[in-house]
Design a protein around this motif. Structure first.
Motif, mmCIF file in Angstrom:
data_model
loop_
_atom_site.group_PDB
_atom_site.id
_atom_site.type_symbol
_atom_site.label_atom_id
_atom_site.label_comp_id
_atom_site.label_asym_id
_atom_site.label_seq_id
_atom_site.Cartn_x
_atom_site.Cartn_y
_atom_site.Cartn_z
ATOM 1 N N ALA A 160 27.418 36.550 -31.598
ATOM 2 C CA ALA A 160 27.195 36.624 -30.145
ATOM 3 C C ALA A 160 25.696 36.663 -29.884
ATOM 4 N N VAL A 161 25.298 36.051 -28.778
ATOM 5 C CA VAL A 161 23.875 36.026 -28.405
ATOM 6 C C VAL A 161 23.771 36.414 -26.927
ATOM 7 N N PRO A 162 22.568 36.840 -26.491
ATOM 8 C CA PRO A 162 22.392 37.046 -25.045
ATOM 9 C C PRO A 162 22.797 35.764 -24.322
ATOM 10 N N ARG A 163 23.453 35.905 -23.185
ATOM 11 C CA ARG A 163 24.041 34.709 -22.552
ATOM 12 C C ARG A 163 22.998 33.658 -22.203
ATOM 13 N N SER A 164 21.770 34.096 -21.957
ATOM 14 C CA SER A 164 20.700 33.125 -21.649
ATOM 15 C C SER A 164 20.342 32.286 -22.886
ATOM 16 N N GLN A 165 20.777 32.723 -24.070
ATOM 17 C CA GLN A 165 20.438 32.016 -25.315
ATOM 18 C C GLN A 165 21.587 31.120 -25.822
ATOM 19 N N LEU A 166 22.632 30.984 -25.005
ATOM 20 C CA LEU A 166 23.815 30.244 -25.451
ATOM 21 C C LEU A 166 23.474 28.799 -25.838
ATOM 22 N N ALA A 167 22.675 28.122 -25.001
ATOM 23 C CA ALA A 167 22.340 26.720 -25.287
ATOM 24 C C ALA A 167 21.557 26.626 -26.594
ATOM 25 N N ALA A 168 20.595 27.530 -26.796
ATOM 26 C CA ALA A 168 19.812 27.513 -28.040
ATOM 27 C C ALA A 168 20.726 27.749 -29.237
ATOM 28 N N ALA A 183 40.029 34.367 -5.648
ATOM 29 C CA ALA A 183 39.948 33.415 -6.762
ATOM 30 C C ALA A 183 39.543 32.001 -6.308
ATOM 31 N N GLN A 184 40.141 31.557 -5.199
ATOM 32 C CA GLN A 184 39.850 30.170 -4.769
ATOM 33 C C GLN A 184 38.400 30.005 -4.357
ATOM 34 N N ALA A 185 37.887 30.985 -3.585
ATOM 35 C CA ALA A 185 36.489 30.918 -3.145
ATOM 36 C C ALA A 185 35.567 31.019 -4.359
ATOM 37 N N ASP A 186 35.932 31.879 -5.316
ATOM 38 C CA ASP A 186 35.087 32.043 -6.505
ATOM 39 C C ASP A 186 35.019 30.748 -7.315
ATOM 40 N N ILE A 187 36.173 30.071 -7.461
ATOM 41 C CA ILE A 187 36.158 28.855 -8.285
ATOM 42 C C ILE A 187 35.375 27.749 -7.547
ATOM 43 N N ALA A 188 35.421 27.773 -6.221
ATOM 44 C CA ALA A 188 34.630 26.787 -5.466
ATOM 45 C C ALA A 188 33.135 27.036 -5.688
ATOM 46 N N ALA A 189 32.740 28.311 -5.667
ATOM 47 C CA ALA A 189 31.322 28.646 -5.902
ATOM 48 C C ALA A 189 30.926 28.258 -7.322
ATOM 49 N N LEU A 190 31.841 28.509 -8.254
ATOM 50 C CA LEU A 190 31.578 28.167 -9.651
ATOM 51 C C LEU A 190 31.458 26.648 -9.817
ATOM 52 N N GLY A 191 32.325 25.917 -9.104
ATOM 53 C CA GLY A 191 32.275 24.452 -9.146
ATOM 54 C C GLY A 191 30.937 23.940 -8.618
ATOM 55 N N ALA A 192 30.395 24.629 -7.610
ATOM 56 C CA ALA A 192 29.105 24.201 -7.056
ATOM 57 C C ALA A 192 27.995 24.356 -8.103
ATOM 58 N N VAL A 193 28.051 25.433 -8.873
ATOM 59 C CA VAL A 193 27.048 25.627 -9.928
ATOM 60 C C VAL A 193 27.223 24.549 -11.000
ATOM 61 N N VAL A 194 28.469 24.348 -11.427
ATOM 62 C CA VAL A 194 28.744 23.357 -12.478
ATOM 63 C C VAL A 194 28.309 21.958 -12.021
ATOM 64 N N GLY A 195 28.468 21.686 -10.725
ATOM 65 C CA GLY A 195 28.111 20.374 -10.175
ATOM 66 C C GLY A 195 26.632 20.025 -10.346
ATOM 67 N N THR A 243 26.624 32.644 -15.064
ATOM 68 C CA THR A 243 26.314 34.072 -15.180
ATOM 69 C C THR A 243 25.121 34.425 -14.285
ATOM 70 N N ALA A 244 24.086 33.560 -14.357
ATOM 71 C CA ALA A 244 22.879 33.854 -13.576
ATOM 72 C C ALA A 244 23.180 33.858 -12.080
ATOM 73 N N ALA A 245 24.222 33.097 -11.650
ATOM 74 C CA ALA A 245 24.596 33.056 -10.231
ATOM 75 C C ALA A 245 25.450 34.269 -9.838
ATOM 76 N N ARG A 246 25.603 35.218 -10.769
ATOM 77 C CA ARG A 246 26.352 36.470 -10.556
ATOM 78 C C ARG A 246 27.830 36.209 -10.237
ATOM 79 N N LEU A 247 28.364 35.111 -10.786
ATOM 80 C CA LEU A 247 29.803 34.858 -10.671
ATOM 81 C C LEU A 247 30.497 35.536 -11.842
ATOM 82 N N GLN A 248 31.735 35.943 -11.657
ATOM 83 C CA GLN A 248 32.420 36.730 -12.672
ATOM 84 C C GLN A 248 33.799 36.130 -12.982
ATOM 85 N N PRO A 249 33.834 34.947 -13.647
ATOM 86 C CA PRO A 249 35.155 34.402 -14.019
ATOM 87 C C PRO A 249 35.838 35.326 -15.018
#
Ligand SMILES: Cc1cc2nc3c(=O)[nH]c(=O)nc-3n(C[C@H](O)[C@H](O)[C@H](O)COP(=O)(O)OP(=O)(O)OC[C@H]3O[C@@H](n4cnc5c(N)ncnc54)[C@H](O)[C@@H]3O)c2cc1C
Length: 459
Positions: A344-352, A291-303, A246-252
């Protein structure tokens, strides 16, 4: 162009009948509509049920109920998880599942007009024939109704990108508590004339009016999708990765999280070995031309969080990856009785939030598995108890209460998509405050001065 009528206007000046035509009072009829899928068990049965097939049935029921001061519980498909459609002695259920016609699909305007009992999945399938889709996709889409979705402002997997039901409702045909018919909203995608009564009724859980028709927004079907699955050492890292997306402004369009308890249940039920790849999993899907470019960018964040991820554009393989999410609840249901929470929580609080839920489970000894619509910070902690044990009383309910308190403490909400119903009503004041709750009750009194529409629910 006039909006098509779902039925000819009904005169409202004739006296209401003493006996309500079509009221079914047999025990089996009343048992069939006594509650929903929440696990809540009412202490008594409703007095009867009307199975509406036409708008006139709804008007007659509400005029009769007003004349005789009888509370009415609107009911769609009964798949709710907050006990919003549950009914008790002294109440009559108004079952709208038989009003199930798709009245019109207008591809040029990307609009559908539907009766409330249409199943959500059926509307989506009908839209597909025109190269369109209906975006709200609750996991219950195959067996929940458009009317129930509107009344609960239902969400689903795709709302990370396309928003909840409210974003797809343009106008409503309503019957008020006294039997008057009212139309709200419009047929256009834009429009700001007057107060937004459509948005007010969406999410009102059957307490303001009965939905008898809806003008709904459809969207072009995306021609490409790309899907990613990632495995993590622990659920906190998976949640942190979701927040980073989310912070990387990706929109799956889909971003789902599964914790260890969920993966173990899926493995046991399906013979898979998901847990062996990590104790938490994220599933993401991007759609549209990029979609393909977006998932590649998302994969880079997940990596940055895990080396264990893979992606595909093959629809069959993608369906296989997403199957873990679809199988989650049925797999947990094989292990005991469940109560599906919905904070539901603010997305930045998901881990907490996920870590806090694991701590509540460890402290109370109550089994809680968590799946989350991580893209919008909506967690479904699933409380699992031994068969036959109550999920809405005792230790399980106390653990659920601790989860509500946790979510509120993180700046979140009691319910992301299932509604307040009966079950979360005791916590609502804590979330919204005295003045807001008073205002909401004053609004209810304008729509329903006798308080006969779904009393004791939502507010
Ligand atoms: C396995 C499972 C998965 C689920 N997944 C999701 C999910 O992903 N997202 C989600 O949001 N929900 C989910 N749900 C919950 C449920 O399916 C939704 O809340 C759905 O919107 C309820 O629709 P329904 O037709 O079954 O309504 P019901 O349960 O019959 O009623 C729900 C509420 O709507 C009111 N109501 C119903 N019809 C009308 C009407 N025509 N006019 C006025 N009020 C009305 C009722 O009074 C009640 O308050 C899930 C449920 C299950 C069992």
């Amino acid at each position: 162009m006039a909006r098509p009528d779902t039925a000819p206007p009904v005169p409202t000046d004739a006296p209401a009948p003493d006996v309500l035509p079509g009221l079914l009072t047999g025990t089996a009829d009343r048992e069939a509509v006594a509650t929903d899928r929440s696990g809540y068990r009412p202490a008594s049965l409703p007095d009867g049920v009307v199975r509406a097939t036409r708008v006139e049935d709804v008007v007659d029921t509400l005029r009769w109920a007003t004349a005789h001061r009888v509370p009415v519980v609107p009911r769609g498909a009964g798949s709710g998880l907050a006990a919003g459609a549950s009914a008790h002695a002294g109440e009559v259920v108004l079952d709208l599942s038989g009003m199930d016609r798709i009245l019109e699909i207008r591809p040029a305007d990307q609009v559908a007009v539907a009766e409330p009992g249409v199943l959500t999945g059926d509307l989506d399938a009908a839209a597909h024939e025109h190269g369109l889709f209906y975006a709200p996709d609750p996991a219950s889409a195959a067996y929940c109704s458009i009317g129930g979705n509107i009344a609960t402002n239902a969400g689903g997997l795709r709302c990370a990108k396309y928003g909840v039901t409210r974003e797809s409702v343009l106008g409503l045909d309503l019957v008020l508590a006294d039997g008057r018919r009212v139309r709200t909203g419009r047929q256009t995608v834009k429009g700001v004339a007057g107060y937004d009564l459509t948005s007010l009724v969406v999410g009102s859980e059957g307490t303001l009016a009965v939905v008898v028709g809806a003008t709904l927004r459809l969207r072009p079907r995306p021609d490409e999708t790309a899907t990613l699955a990632a495995h993590f050492a622990d659920v906190g890292t998976a949640a942190a990765a979701a927040a980073a997306i989310t912070a990387a402004r990706l929109q799956p369009s889909v971003l789902e999280l599964l914790d260890e308890a969920t993966l173990l249940a899926v493995d046991a039920a399906r013979g898979t070995s998901l847990r062996s790849s990590g104790s938490a999993m994220l599933l993401a899907q991007c759609d549209g031309r990029g979609a393909q470019a977006d998932i590649a960018a998302l994969g880079a964040v997940v990596g940055r969080f895990t080396p264990h991820h893979r992606s595909t554009t093959d629809p069959v393989e993608a369906a296989g990856l997403l199957e873990a999410r679809r199988a989650a609840l049925p797999s947990l249901e094989l292990t005991g009785d469940v109560f599906i929470e919905d904070v539901a929580v603010p997305r930045s609080q998901l881990a907490a939030a996920v870590e806090g839920i694991a701590a509540i489970s460890a402290r109370t000894g109550v089994r809680i598995a968590t799946v989350a619509h991580a893209g919008d910070g909506n967690l479904h902690p699933i409380v699992v108890v031994p068969r036959g044990e109550s999920v809405t009383e005792g230790p399980a309910w106390e653990a659920a209460g601790a989860v509500f308190t946790l979510a509120l403490g993180l700046g979140g909400t009691l319910t992301g998509e299932h509604g307040v119903g009966i079950l979360k009503r005791a916590w609502l004041r804590e979330e919204v405050g005295d003045d807001s709750l008073d205002l909401q009750r004053a609004v209810k009194a304008v729509f329903d001065p006798l308080g006969i529409l779904n009393p004791g629910k939502a507010i």
